[in-house]
Design a protein around this motif. Structure first.
Motif, PDB file in Angstrom:
ATOM      1  N   TYR A 139     -57.867  49.498  24.320  1.00 45.93           N
ATOM      2  CA  TYR A 139     -56.488  49.390  23.845  1.00 45.93           C
ATOM      3  C   TYR A 139     -56.254  48.043  23.172  1.00 45.93           C
ATOM      4  N   ILE A 324     -53.981  56.385  21.224  1.00 42.48           N
ATOM      5  CA  ILE A 324     -53.047  57.142  22.072  1.00 42.48           C
ATOM      6  C   ILE A 324     -53.221  58.634  21.848  1.00 42.48           C
ATOM      7  N   GLY A 337     -51.119  57.736  28.430  1.00 42.77           N
ATOM      8  CA  GLY A 337     -50.844  57.713  26.999  1.00 42.77           C
ATOM      9  C   GLY A 337     -49.397  57.365  26.704  1.00 42.77           C
TER      10      GLY A 337
END
Length: 367
Positions: A139, A324, A337
């Motif tokens: 991420y 995502i 998510g």
């Protein structure tokens, strides 16, 4: 000759105190019902008690009741002015319902462990998703990629400004080139990703790969190494959206009076000096607007990455949105998510607020 009777307009002075109290009681009573139903529904969702609500429709009905009572109370409290408010208030309350309820529902999911492959369904897990996000290197890698993708807008802006200057000058076939340069903007990014990324840039049979081998490139793979893959994604996205910036800048250039540039030539200013001291300062508001809108589009970059590389190789081309998307599609991890999406939304709001305030400061005329 008798004069026609004038329309009687109710003012705040003619509204009785009892009528005002009734309007306020209507607002607070309906608000109390809405809060009570929402808290009851939330408690059932969290598993604190069971009251038999199958879904969130009771809360929606309570909101509709409050919105109706709130609109009615405006007439009771404010009279004729309240009737005027009703031209806008119902639409505003409807927009709020489309924004607030999904946001609250998203926050509820963000703090839950909800994997679609889990038969237990959604379960509240507190800050577990936040901790997982903090320790998720993929991420943070996607966020870092978004920084590089956004910085590429500077080069896109320079190219778009150059094209706008060319198309604003007296060249042959100017109208044709204006239409031709707008063609990439007319295409969907999904179509661009398939036509260019999956076809022209295909490593074995793509025409550009064949051209690369003919020029001496042993292994013409546009998506094999992280640096080349990221640069290729940037070029494809820029090719799609540079015309958007170009057309905005061209409109701004056409709004500049020609007398200014002609006067600068008479005073002996060169082309570069005329551009830097006259055209560029006058174009600053349009330029900032075009850049800000382009940043908004760039922060949503996902379709080209998803269709061409799926974030590879090794997450080198990943964006936050594409990451995502894979959390939802590949891992069915709805709770995690949603947490990533909520955090990204906060980052976008803070960044865009800062940029818009900075832009307003730059474009504010100096005394």
């Amino acid at each position: 000759m008798s004069t026609p009777e004038q329309l009687h307009i109710v003012t705040s002075d003619t509204i009785s105190e009892g009528r005002k109290r009734a309007g306020k009681a209507l607002i607070w009573g309906s608000a109390t019902v809405l809060v009570a139903v929402a808290l009851a529904q939330f408690g059932q969702t969290m598993g604190w008690w069971t009251i038999g609500f199958a879904n969130w429709r009771p809360t929606l009905y309570a909101y509709c009741l409050w919105a109706t009572a709130f609109c009615w109370a405006q007439v009771l409290i404010r009279g004729e002015q309240g009737k005027r408010v009703l031209f806008v208030l119902p639409a505003a309350l409807f927009v709020i319902s489309l924004t607030v309820f999904p946001l609250l529902f998203g926050l509820l999911i963000a703090f839950s462990n909800w994997n679609l492959s889990n038969p237990d369904g959604r379960q509240f897990n507190g800050l577990a998703n936040v901790i997982q996000m903090w320790n998720d290197p993929f991420y943070w890698n996607a966020l870092l990629n978004m920084v590089w993708y956004t910085l590429a807008i500077i080069i896109e802006y320079a190219i778009a400004f150059g094209l706008a200057l060319i198309l604003n000058s007296e060249i042959r076939a100017r109208k044709f080139f204006r239409v031709a340069f707008l063609l990439p903007l007319m295409l969907s990014p999904v179509a661009v990703s398939w036509m260019i990324g999956k076809s022209m840039l295909e490593a074995r049979f793509g025409p550009l790969a064949r051209l690369g081998r003919w020029l001496g490139w042993d292994n013409p793979s546009f998506f094999g190494s992280p640096e080349v893959a990221k640069a290729t994604i940037m070029i494809m996205d820029a090719w799609t959206f540079i015309p958007f910036m170009m057309i905005m800048l061209l409109a701004g250039l056409q709004a500049i009076p020609k007398e200014l540039t002609e006067a600068s030539r008479v005073d002996g200013a060169t082309g570069w000096k005329s551009f830097w001291e006259i055209i560029f300062p006058l174009m600053l508001p349009v330029s900032i607007t075009a850049i800000l809108i382009r940043i908004i589009f760039k922060l949503k970059l996902a379709d080209i990455v998803i269709n061409v590389t799926s974030g590879g190789p090794g997450g080198a081309t990943d964006t936050v949105t594409s990451f995502i998307f894979r959390e939802y599609r590949d891992r069915s991890n709805v709770g995690y998510g949603t947490m990533l999406a909520m955090v990204y939304l906060v980052i976008i709001i803070v960044a865009m607020t800062f940029l818009m305030k900075s832009a307003a400061r730059w474009t504010r005329p100096q005394n």
